[in-house]
Design a protein around this motif. Sequence first.
Motif, PDB file in Angstrom:
ATOM      1  N   LEU A 505       0.807  -1.217   0.000  1.00  0.00           N
ATOM      2  CA  LEU A 505       0.000   0.000   0.000  1.00  0.00           C
ATOM      3  C   LEU A 505       0.838   1.265   0.000  1.00  0.00           C
ATOM      4  CD1 LEU A 505      -2.808  -1.014   2.533  1.00  0.00           C
ATOM      5  CD2 LEU A 505      -2.948  -0.924   0.030  1.00  0.00           C
ATOM      6  N   GLY A 506       2.147   1.131   0.175  1.00  0.00           N
ATOM      7  CA  GLY A 506       2.979   2.324   0.145  1.00  0.00           C
ATOM      8  C   GLY A 506       4.269   2.122   0.901  1.00  0.00           C
ATOM      9  N   ARG A 507       4.999   3.219   1.078  1.00  0.00           N
ATOM     10  CA  ARG A 507       6.280   3.166   1.758  1.00  0.00           C
ATOM     11  C   ARG A 507       6.505   4.459   2.533  1.00  0.00           C
ATOM     12  NH1 ARG A 507      10.603   2.201  -2.634  1.00  0.00           N
ATOM     13  NH2 ARG A 507      12.018   2.951  -1.005  1.00  0.00           N
ATOM     14  N   ASN A 508       7.449   4.447   3.479  1.00  0.00           N
ATOM     15  CA  ASN A 508       7.793   5.604   4.276  1.00  0.00           C
ATOM     16  C   ASN A 508       9.261   5.510   4.646  1.00  0.00           C
ATOM     17  OD1 ASN A 508       6.892   8.057   5.442  1.00  0.00           O
ATOM     18  ND2 ASN A 508       5.004   7.006   6.087  1.00  0.00           N
ATOM     19  N   THR A 509       9.906   6.674   4.828  1.00  0.00           N
ATOM     20  CA  THR A 509      11.344   6.695   5.060  1.00  0.00           C
ATOM     21  C   THR A 509      11.678   7.602   6.240  1.00  0.00           C
ATOM     22  OG1 THR A 509      11.799   6.319   2.726  1.00  0.00           O
ATOM     23  CG2 THR A 509      13.597   7.237   4.039  1.00  0.00           C
ATOM     24  N   THR A 510      12.688   7.181   7.003  1.00  0.00           N
ATOM     25  CA  THR A 510      13.242   7.996   8.084  1.00  0.00           C
ATOM     26  C   THR A 510      14.732   8.178   7.816  1.00  0.00           C
ATOM     27  OG1 THR A 510      11.650   7.327   9.761  1.00  0.00           O
ATOM     28  CG2 THR A 510      13.792   8.086  10.541  1.00  0.00           C
ATOM     29  N   THR A 511      15.198   9.437   7.914  1.00  0.00           N
ATOM     30  CA  THR A 511      16.615   9.743   7.757  1.00  0.00           C
ATOM     31  C   THR A 511      17.240   9.966   9.134  1.00  0.00           C
ATOM     32  OG1 THR A 511      16.205  10.763   5.606  1.00  0.00           O
ATOM     33  CG2 THR A 511      18.290  11.298   6.705  1.00  0.00           C
ATOM     34  N   ILE A 512      18.342   9.268   9.381  1.00  0.00           N
ATOM     35  CA  ILE A 512      19.051   9.377  10.663  1.00  0.00           C
ATOM     36  C   ILE A 512      20.352  10.118  10.400  1.00  0.00           C
ATOM     37  CG2 ILE A 512      20.046   8.115  12.604  1.00  0.00           C
ATOM     38  CD1 ILE A 512      18.224   5.780  11.892  1.00  0.00           C
ATOM     39  N   PHE A 513      20.492  11.352  10.944  1.00  0.00           N
ATOM     40  CA  PHE A 513      21.700  12.149  10.796  1.00  0.00           C
ATOM     41  C   PHE A 513      22.661  11.817  11.934  1.00  0.00           C
ATOM     42  CE2 PHE A 513      18.483  14.659   8.584  1.00  0.00           C
ATOM     43  CZ  PHE A 513      19.119  14.877   7.365  1.00  0.00           C
ATOM     44  N   LEU A 514      23.927  11.618  11.578  1.00  0.00           N
ATOM     45  CA  LEU A 514      24.964  11.275  12.554  1.00  0.00           C
ATOM     46  C   LEU A 514      25.801  12.507  12.843  1.00  0.00           C
ATOM     47  CD1 LEU A 514      26.140   7.836  11.087  1.00  0.00           C
ATOM     48  CD2 LEU A 514      24.267   8.314  12.662  1.00  0.00           C
ATOM     49  N   THR A 515      25.957  12.875  14.096  1.00  0.00           N
ATOM     50  CA  THR A 515      26.733  14.041  14.505  1.00  0.00           C
ATOM     51  C   THR A 515      27.741  13.618  15.554  1.00  0.00           C
ATOM     52  OG1 THR A 515      24.831  15.464  14.124  1.00  0.00           O
ATOM     53  CG2 THR A 515      26.618  16.372  15.474  1.00  0.00           C
ATOM     54  N   GLN A 516      28.990  14.081  15.363  1.00  0.00           N
ATOM     55  CA  GLN A 516      30.043  13.676  16.297  1.00  0.00           C
ATOM     56  C   GLN A 516      29.841  14.348  17.656  1.00  0.00           C
ATOM     57  OE1 GLN A 516      34.130  12.752  15.312  1.00  0.00           O
ATOM     58  NE2 GLN A 516      33.839  13.910  13.395  1.00  0.00           N
ATOM     59  N   VAL A 517      30.130  13.608  18.692  1.00  0.00           N
ATOM     60  CA  VAL A 517      30.067  14.144  20.054  1.00  0.00           C
ATOM     61  C   VAL A 517      31.188  15.154  20.229  1.00  0.00           C
ATOM     62  CG1 VAL A 517      30.251  13.592  22.503  1.00  0.00           C
ATOM     63  CG2 VAL A 517      29.059  12.042  20.957  1.00  0.00           C
ATOM     64  N   GLY A 518      30.856  16.332  20.809  1.00  0.00           N
ATOM     65  CA  GLY A 518      31.870  17.346  21.075  1.00  0.00           C
ATOM     66  C   GLY A 518      31.891  18.462  20.069  1.00  0.00           C
ATOM     67  N   LEU A 519      31.319  18.245  18.879  1.00  0.00           N
ATOM     68  CA  LEU A 519      31.308  19.303  17.869  1.00  0.00           C
ATOM     69  C   LEU A 519      30.174  20.267  18.093  1.00  0.00           C
ATOM     70  CD1 LEU A 519      32.223  17.319  14.635  1.00  0.00           C
ATOM     71  CD2 LEU A 519      33.713  18.582  16.197  1.00  0.00           C
TER      72      LEU A 519
END
Length: 604
Positions: A505-519
Amino acid sequence: MGLPRLVCALLLAWCCCDRRAMGVPGEAEQPTPELVEVEVGSTALLRCSLDSPGNLSHVDWFVVHKEKRTPIFRVRQGQGQSEPGEYQHRLSLQGPGSTLALAQVGPHDERVFLCQSRRPRAQEHHIQLRVYKAPEEPVIQITTNGISVNSQEPEEVATCVGKNGYPLPQVVWYKNRQALKEEKNRIHIQSSQTEESSGLYTLESVLKAQLVKEDKDAQFYCELSYRLPSGNHMKESREVTVPVFYPAERLWLEVEPVGMLKEGDRVEIRCLTDGNPAPHFTISKKDLSTGEMEEQETTDNGILVLDPAEKQHSGVYQCHGLDLEDTTSLSSDTQNLLVNYVSDVRVTPIAPESEEGGSLTLTCKAESNQPLTFQWLREKTGQVLEEGPTLELLGLKREAEGGYRCVASVPSIPGLNRTQLVYVAIFGPPWMALKERRVWVREDTVQNLSCEASGHPQPTISWNVNGTVATEQEQNPLRVLSTLSVLVTPELLETGVQCTASNFLGRNTTTIFLTQVGLTTLTPDSSTAAGPSTSTVSPHARANSTSTEKKLREPESKGVVIVAVIVCILVLAVLGAVLYFFYKKGKLPCGRSGKQEMERNTSI
């Protein structure tokens, strides 16, 4: 013949009178000795009390044993001297010479002591020394493994031992606080004594009795009676119960717990008897198909354990006992055992599904031997939706999908219920929690990323990057969770990771952004880890198309504002400190003198 006898009697009387007149020692009638009582181990004070004390500076002391006098001490001019022998090191003179002290008195010292003075005339004083020692606490011991009421003569019941007493104590036996006396063919008490090397006595007494069934709980004990210088005393032993054997007259069944039983209970069925020892027990249950009693498997002590109890355990039970001594067989009355139950809870339809806006009717049925009540609950919240076997769901929305639980209960028996869970599915494309999500990571570490979605039909999840240990778990028929382990590289920090959930019936997407600790400053929405960590995108937020990149950056702007405020506060604090320093040094014209100086300069 009568005359010679009379002459002899007159001569004997004259001789006796003449010897008394002459004062021959030991021949005169002896007075009653003075009694001195002491306990073993103490010191006895022997006072020389004469009718005419006169001068006691010349006294001789003797001990009399078996009518023999043995000198033990002498006093000359007020000075004492022990004679060689057993008393040599235990005698001393007390006071002006009239009292002799005997230390460390023991049972062998129970004798007659006498002091003798010949000045101004011959005199003697006899002292009877009595010695006492309390026996130890009496020890009672059962001397039999059991006594049968069928015995034709008294059987040995118990032995009582009292050690190290002096003189020999007296023993009295008791049953239920009543003193026992010798009774022909019923009660016999036999006592013996042993003299120890110390001179103390050990008493041993054996009680024999013919017991009856009523004596099965009788308490037996012994009592030692003895005397000390302070008076009469007694010591009691502990109480003991003697096993009494008697044949059983009847059997009966006992069921635990008492009251109405239900499935899942731990139930014990045991045989009881009024005999001792108990016979060998067996428990049987009636077979409904044959009508015969069939023996059940019991524990070593003859107890039938039903754990957990089930409805098929209901039925008619009976206990049987066999006395191994006389091979007498007994049977109890039959007893009906009822295990209440709720079973076969069914919900129809089994897999309910509907389009959005549609409706569903869920029906619950169950079986029980007791009246039932039904209740419907929402699995996710525990909220009670309906009382009764039918649940109507109208105008269904996507939020209505999930678990619904039917609970069938017996109100009259607390805890007796069964449940059935069913999942309601609403047709639609996959649901995911957020369009975008930020995860705090460290470069060159392994990061666990998780993605969760729900929908009907159940969706599948795919990732746009290669990873390791990718797993997919079915949370329930409508929800799936996928986990991927990736190595954090500069490329992933730049592009992020996408997970996609899809069905027909369809599709869905999630984007996971990675960010360094300390920046960047950490925010409450972040997830950090020194090693592998997991970020899960849950569908509960229901924000498939409303979340944007602006929402993710909003916490960063808040962090910048906080930093700016802190910097301003620090600058103001430094400025205040500098002004205060100049003020203290007098560099600032803030005082009264400074004001006057300014006015003077102005006038000039």
